[in-house]
Scaffold this motif. Structure first.
Motif, PDB file in Angstrom:
ATOM      1  N   MET A   1      12.702 -14.790  14.283  1.00  0.00           N
ATOM      2  CA  MET A   1      12.595 -15.761  15.417  1.00  0.00           C
ATOM      3  C   MET A   1      13.570 -16.159  15.936  1.00  0.00           C
ATOM      4  SD  MET A   1       9.619 -16.833  16.596  1.00  0.00           S
ATOM      5  CE  MET A   1       8.783 -17.707  17.290  1.00  0.00           C
ATOM      6  N   PRO A   2      13.580 -16.433  17.300  1.00  0.00           N
ATOM      7  CA  PRO A   2      15.044 -16.586  18.093  1.00  0.00           C
ATOM      8  C   PRO A   2      14.648 -17.981  17.939  1.00  0.00           C
ATOM      9  CG  PRO A   2      13.454 -15.646  19.169  1.00  0.00           C
ATOM     10  CD  PRO A   2      12.650 -15.551  18.601  1.00  0.00           C
ATOM     11  N   ASP A   3      15.795 -19.281  17.890  1.00  0.00           N
ATOM     12  CA  ASP A   3      15.507 -20.074  18.232  1.00  0.00           C
ATOM     13  C   ASP A   3      16.325 -21.312  19.342  1.00  0.00           C
ATOM     14  OD1 ASP A   3      16.620 -22.831  17.218  1.00  0.00           O
ATOM     15  OD2 ASP A   3      18.538 -22.863  17.283  1.00  0.00           O
ATOM     16  N   VAL A   4      14.660 -21.566  19.773  1.00  0.00           N
ATOM     17  CA  VAL A   4      14.580 -21.950  20.827  1.00  0.00           C
ATOM     18  C   VAL A   4      15.163 -23.210  20.663  1.00  0.00           C
ATOM     19  CG1 VAL A   4      12.887 -21.991  23.193  1.00  0.00           C
ATOM     20  CG2 VAL A   4      12.444 -20.341  21.203  1.00  0.00           C
ATOM     21  N   SER A   5      15.593 -23.850  22.600  1.00  0.00           N
ATOM     22  CA  SER A   5      16.599 -24.148  22.412  1.00  0.00           C
ATOM     23  C   SER A   5      16.028 -24.568  23.920  1.00  0.00           C
ATOM     24  CB  SER A   5      18.034 -24.877  22.143  1.00  0.00           C
ATOM     25  OG  SER A   5      18.396 -25.546  22.780  1.00  0.00           O
ATOM     26  N   LEU A   6      15.339 -26.114  24.649  1.00  0.00           N
ATOM     27  CA  LEU A   6      15.254 -26.174  26.033  1.00  0.00           C
ATOM     28  C   LEU A   6      17.135 -27.139  26.358  1.00  0.00           C
ATOM     29  CD1 LEU A   6      11.841 -27.748  26.211  1.00  0.00           C
ATOM     30  CD2 LEU A   6      12.693 -25.360  26.966  1.00  0.00           C
ATOM     31  N   GLN A   7      17.879 -26.791  26.022  1.00  0.00           N
ATOM     32  CA  GLN A   7      18.826 -27.922  25.834  1.00  0.00           C
ATOM     33  C   GLN A   7      19.669 -27.017  27.356  1.00  0.00           C
ATOM     34  OE1 GLN A   7      20.111 -30.640  25.298  1.00  0.00           O
ATOM     35  NE2 GLN A   7      21.716 -30.453  26.681  1.00  0.00           N
ATOM     36  N   PRO A   8      19.636 -25.548  27.024  1.00  0.00           N
ATOM     37  CA  PRO A   8      20.440 -24.898  28.112  1.00  0.00           C
ATOM     38  C   PRO A   8      19.947 -25.316  29.733  1.00  0.00           C
ATOM     39  CG  PRO A   8      20.422 -24.160  26.331  1.00  0.00           C
ATOM     40  CD  PRO A   8      19.303 -24.807  26.032  1.00  0.00           C
ATOM     41  N   LEU A   9      18.793 -25.518  29.535  1.00  0.00           N
ATOM     42  CA  LEU A   9      18.078 -25.711  30.620  1.00  0.00           C
ATOM     43  C   LEU A   9      17.604 -27.403  31.349  1.00  0.00           C
ATOM     44  CD1 LEU A   9      15.574 -24.978  32.942  1.00  0.00           C
ATOM     45  CD2 LEU A   9      14.305 -25.839  31.146  1.00  0.00           C
ATOM     46  N   LEU A  10      18.461 -28.182  30.203  1.00  0.00           N
ATOM     47  CA  LEU A  10      17.855 -28.998  30.244  1.00  0.00           C
ATOM     48  C   LEU A  10      19.792 -29.892  30.843  1.00  0.00           C
ATOM     49  CD1 LEU A  10      16.036 -30.912  27.073  1.00  0.00           C
ATOM     50  CD2 LEU A  10      15.262 -30.725  30.263  1.00  0.00           C
TER      51      LEU A  10
ATOM     52  N   THR B   1      15.933 -13.171  34.210  1.00  0.00           N
ATOM     53  CA  THR B   1      15.956 -14.475  33.908  1.00  0.00           C
ATOM     54  C   THR B   1      16.843 -14.588  32.307  1.00  0.00           C
ATOM     55  OG1 THR B   1      14.010 -15.765  33.362  1.00  0.00           O
ATOM     56  CG2 THR B   1      14.896 -16.008  35.686  1.00  0.00           C
ATOM     57  N   PHE B   2      16.260 -13.902  31.566  1.00  0.00           N
ATOM     58  CA  PHE B   2      16.688 -13.009  30.062  1.00  0.00           C
ATOM     59  C   PHE B   2      17.557 -12.231  29.875  1.00  0.00           C
ATOM     60  CE2 PHE B   2      11.918 -14.956  30.041  1.00  0.00           C
ATOM     61  CZ  PHE B   2      11.505 -15.613  29.515  1.00  0.00           C
ATOM     62  N   LEU B   3      18.376 -11.966  31.240  1.00  0.00           N
ATOM     63  CA  LEU B   3      19.548 -11.565  31.070  1.00  0.00           C
ATOM     64  C   LEU B   3      20.181 -12.443  30.344  1.00  0.00           C
ATOM     65  CD1 LEU B   3      19.645  -9.017  34.319  1.00  0.00           C
ATOM     66  CD2 LEU B   3      18.740  -8.104  31.657  1.00  0.00           C
ATOM     67  N   PRO B   4      21.455 -11.399  30.004  1.00  0.00           N
ATOM     68  CA  PRO B   4      22.565 -12.546  29.314  1.00  0.00           C
ATOM     69  C   PRO B   4      22.828 -13.532  30.037  1.00  0.00           C
ATOM     70  CG  PRO B   4      22.356  -9.968  28.083  1.00  0.00           C
ATOM     71  CD  PRO B   4      21.629 -10.063  29.092  1.00  0.00           C
ATOM     72  N   SER B   5      23.765 -14.622  29.830  1.00  0.00           N
ATOM     73  CA  SER B   5      24.569 -15.447  30.875  1.00  0.00           C
ATOM     74  C   SER B   5      23.270 -16.136  31.825  1.00  0.00           C
ATOM     75  CB  SER B   5      25.543 -14.788  31.198  1.00  0.00           C
ATOM     76  OG  SER B   5      24.835 -13.840  32.718  1.00  0.00           O
ATOM     77  N   ARG B   6      22.388 -15.756  31.324  1.00  0.00           N
ATOM     78  CA  ARG B   6      20.885 -16.590  32.340  1.00  0.00           C
ATOM     79  C   ARG B   6      20.438 -17.652  31.560  1.00  0.00           C
ATOM     80  NH1 ARG B   6      18.761 -13.882  36.753  1.00  0.00           N
ATOM     81  NH2 ARG B   6      19.158 -15.616  38.305  1.00  0.00           N
ATOM     82  N   VAL B   7      19.934 -18.668  32.065  1.00  0.00           N
ATOM     83  CA  VAL B   7      19.857 -20.237  31.283  1.00  0.00           C
ATOM     84  C   VAL B   7      19.046 -19.761  30.910  1.00  0.00           C
ATOM     85  CG1 VAL B   7      18.365 -22.479  31.865  1.00  0.00           C
ATOM     86  CG2 VAL B   7      20.420 -21.789  33.464  1.00  0.00           C
ATOM     87  N   MET B   8      17.853 -18.682  31.334  1.00  0.00           N
ATOM     88  CA  MET B   8      16.669 -18.569  30.195  1.00  0.00           C
ATOM     89  C   MET B   8      16.831 -17.648  28.804  1.00  0.00           C
ATOM     90  SD  MET B   8      13.734 -20.883  31.445  1.00  0.00           S
ATOM     91  CE  MET B   8      14.562 -21.150  31.995  1.00  0.00           C
ATOM     92  N   HIS B   9      18.179 -16.886  29.342  1.00  0.00           N
ATOM     93  CA  HIS B   9      18.231 -16.316  28.103  1.00  0.00           C
ATOM     94  C   HIS B   9      18.899 -16.868  26.735  1.00  0.00           C
ATOM     95  CE1 HIS B   9      21.726 -14.012  25.586  1.00  0.00           C
ATOM     96  NE2 HIS B   9      20.722 -12.364  25.635  1.00  0.00           N
ATOM     97  N   GLU B  10      19.376 -18.024  27.418  1.00  0.00           N
ATOM     98  CA  GLU B  10      20.335 -18.984  26.351  1.00  0.00           C
ATOM     99  C   GLU B  10      19.383 -20.267  25.837  1.00  0.00           C
ATOM    100  OE1 GLU B  10      23.720 -21.148  28.494  1.00  0.00           O
ATOM    101  OE2 GLU B  10      24.173 -19.378  29.133  1.00  0.00           O
ATOM    102  N   VAL B  11      17.829 -20.359  26.357  1.00  0.00           N
ATOM    103  CA  VAL B  11      17.296 -21.138  25.928  1.00  0.00           C
ATOM    104  C   VAL B  11      16.297 -20.468  24.949  1.00  0.00           C
ATOM    105  CG1 VAL B  11      14.967 -21.627  26.403  1.00  0.00           C
ATOM    106  CG2 VAL B  11      16.265 -22.122  27.846  1.00  0.00           C
ATOM    107  N   PHE B  12      16.250 -19.148  24.787  1.00  0.00           N
ATOM    108  CA  PHE B  12      15.367 -18.174  23.777  1.00  0.00           C
ATOM    109  C   PHE B  12      15.958 -17.697  22.969  1.00  0.00           C
ATOM    110  CE2 PHE B  12      12.662 -18.636  27.098  1.00  0.00           C
ATOM    111  CZ  PHE B  12      10.728 -19.243  26.899  1.00  0.00           C
ATOM    112  N   PHE B  13      17.584 -16.826  23.505  1.00  0.00           N
ATOM    113  CA  PHE B  13      18.000 -16.814  22.348  1.00  0.00           C
ATOM    114  C   PHE B  13      19.626 -16.834  22.219  1.00  0.00           C
ATOM    115  CE2 PHE B  13      15.525 -14.137  24.845  1.00  0.00           C
ATOM    116  CZ  PHE B  13      15.035 -12.875  23.838  1.00  0.00           C
ATOM    117  N   GLY B  14      19.823 -17.810  22.567  1.00  0.00           N
ATOM    118  CA  GLY B  14      20.714 -18.824  22.332  1.00  0.00           C
ATOM    119  C   GLY B  14      22.254 -18.158  23.586  1.00  0.00           C
TER     120      GLY B  14
END
Length: 135
Positions: A1-10, A121-134
């Motif tokens: 399971m991916p480590d979800v973090s809102l930090q990139p969005l925030l 938005t889930f492509l690498p280097s996009r914010v949502m990718h970082e939120v859901f996949f690091g």
């Protein structure tokens, strides 16, 4: 399971945060609209809220330039302009009792402009990718 973090969005610029929050809200309301009874007061109320969110999402995207293909613009900005034109037309279809045209326009907006564009938005280097996949 991916480590979800809102930090990139925030940590993202405010316009990206509000764009994303509106998209999440539109996604939720859109699913409600798909399953709820049509033609009711609640359908109209939620529909107006959804239309307003879609207009905000499209308009706010014109100030987001993380993908630049043509100067500061990208193909997604064309979609934004299409949405800004299509949402009022879809609402007008409902007001004119053109139910099939309204249904078709709103479903297309939901599937293509919200879900389809949202997948990018889930492509690498996009914010949502970082939120859901690091990163």
């Amino acid at each position: 399971m991916p480590d979800v973090s809102l930090q990139p969005l925030l940590a993202a610029p405010a316009i990206i945060q509000w764009h994303a929050y509106a998209a999440f809200a539109a996604l939720l309301l859109g699913f409600v609209q798909l399953v709820a009874p049509k033609g009711t007061v609640s359908h109209r109320t939620i529909g107006y809220a959804w239309a307003a969110l879609m207009m905000w999402i499209a308009a706010s995207s014109l100030w987001i330039h993380t993908i630049q293909q043509f100067g500061q613009w990208s193909l997604i900005h064309i979609l934004s302009i299409v949405v800004l034109i299509s949402v009022p037309l879809a609402v007008r279809h409902a007001h004119s009792h053109r139910v099939k045209a309204h249904r078709s326009a709103m479903l297309s907006l939901f599937l293509l402009a919200l879900i389809g564009a949202g997948l990018f938005t889930f492509l690498p280097s996009r914010v949502m990718h970082e939120v859901f996949f690091g990163s």
